[in-house]
Motif scaffolding. Sequence first.
Motif, short mmCIF file in Angstrom:
data_model
loop_
_atom_site.label_atom_id
_atom_site.label_comp_id
_atom_site.label_asym_id
_atom_site.label_seq_id
_atom_site.Cartn_x
_atom_site.Cartn_y
_atom_site.Cartn_z
N LEU A 77 0.84 -1.21 0.00
CA LEU A 77 0.00 0.00 0.00
C LEU A 77 0.87 1.25 0.00
CD1 LEU A 77 -2.85 -1.02 2.48
CD2 LEU A 77 -2.78 -1.23 -0.01
N HIS A 78 1.98 1.20 0.72
CA HIS A 78 2.90 2.35 0.74
C HIS A 78 3.43 2.63 -0.67
CE1 HIS A 78 5.75 5.09 2.72
NE2 HIS A 78 6.60 4.69 1.79
N ARG A 79 3.84 1.56 -1.36
CA ARG A 79 4.33 1.73 -2.74
C ARG A 79 3.25 2.31 -3.64
NH1 ARG A 79 5.93 -3.53 -1.81
NH2 ARG A 79 8.06 -3.66 -1.05
N LEU A 80 2.03 1.83 -3.45
CA LEU A 80 0.91 2.33 -4.24
C LEU A 80 0.71 3.82 -4.02
CD1 LEU A 80 -2.30 0.11 -4.36
CD2 LEU A 80 -2.14 2.36 -5.36
N LEU A 81 0.80 4.25 -2.78
CA LEU A 81 0.64 5.67 -2.46
C LEU A 81 1.79 6.50 -3.04
CD1 LEU A 81 -0.60 5.37 1.21
CD2 LEU A 81 -1.91 6.25 -0.73
N GLU A 82 3.00 5.97 -2.99
CA GLU A 82 4.15 6.70 -3.55
C GLU A 82 4.01 6.90 -5.06
OE1 GLU A 82 8.01 5.78 -0.83
OE2 GLU A 82 7.45 4.22 -2.26
N GLN A 83 3.35 5.97 -5.73
CA GLN A 83 3.21 6.02 -7.17
C GLN A 83 1.88 6.63 -7.63
OE1 GLN A 83 3.80 1.92 -8.24
NE2 GLN A 83 5.91 1.91 -7.54
N ALA A 84 1.07 7.08 -6.70
CA ALA A 84 -0.25 7.62 -7.06
C ALA A 84 -0.10 8.81 -8.01
CB ALA A 84 -1.01 8.05 -5.81
N PRO A 85 -0.86 8.81 -9.11
CA PRO A 85 -0.79 9.95 -10.02
C PRO A 85 -1.50 11.19 -9.47
CG PRO A 85 -2.39 8.34 -10.81
CD PRO A 85 -1.72 7.75 -9.61
N GLU A 86 -2.36 11.00 -8.50
CA GLU A 86 -3.08 12.12 -7.91
C GLU A 86 -2.14 12.93 -7.01
OE1 GLU A 86 -5.82 8.76 -8.71
OE2 GLU A 86 -4.01 8.93 -7.55
N PRO A 87 -2.39 14.24 -6.92
CA PRO A 87 -1.56 15.08 -6.04
C PRO A 87 -1.99 14.93 -4.57
CG PRO A 87 -3.18 16.43 -7.17
CD PRO A 87 -3.33 15.04 -7.70
N ILE A 88 -1.41 13.95 -3.90
CA ILE A 88 -1.76 13.67 -2.50
C ILE A 88 -0.51 13.74 -1.64
CG2 ILE A 88 -3.74 12.19 -3.09
CD1 ILE A 88 -1.81 9.79 -2.37
N GLN A 89 -0.74 13.88 -0.35
CA GLN A 89 0.28 13.73 0.67
C GLN A 89 -0.19 12.61 1.57
OE1 GLN A 89 3.18 15.58 0.88
NE2 GLN A 89 2.52 16.46 -1.07
N PHE A 90 0.73 11.83 2.12
CA PHE A 90 0.31 10.79 3.04
C PHE A 90 1.31 10.60 4.16
CE2 PHE A 90 2.93 8.50 0.06
CZ PHE A 90 3.58 7.54 0.82
N GLN A 91 0.80 10.06 5.23
CA GLN A 91 1.61 9.79 6.41
C GLN A 91 1.16 8.46 6.99
OE1 GLN A 91 0.92 12.56 9.62
NE2 GLN A 91 2.96 12.23 10.43
N MET A 92 2.08 7.52 7.06
CA MET A 92 1.74 6.24 7.65
C MET A 92 1.94 6.32 9.16
SD MET A 92 3.17 3.58 4.85
CE MET A 92 1.82 2.46 5.12
#
Length: 102
Positions: free
Chosen positions: A25-40
């Motif tokens: 899931l972390h890899r998926l978030l890193e590669q997301a084309p959408e302009p997002i920020q995330f924090q696990m």
Amino acid sequence: MAIVEVTVIPIGTETTSLSGYVADLHRLLEQAPEPIQFQMTPMSTIIEGELQDLFQVLQRLHEAPFQHGAKRVSTSIKIDDRRDKIASMEQKLRSVRDKLQS
């Protein structure tokens, strides 16, 4: 901008360990084309972005464990969509820190 807390729990896996799924899931978030920020965090993931983008990301996160062998997936989603002023993960933390110092 909206802030989402999401927890994806694969059920029916060969092991009780979830770290491999979390890494996916972390890899998926890193590669997301959408302009997002995330924090696990140790228990969930916090994502911020435009709500329409977040829904697309959430769908991919929910589907990912199925693609890696899970037989069932339980996803919990909490949405904070504040529209009276700009909100972000950092702004929320800063607000609490400011109050702790006063």
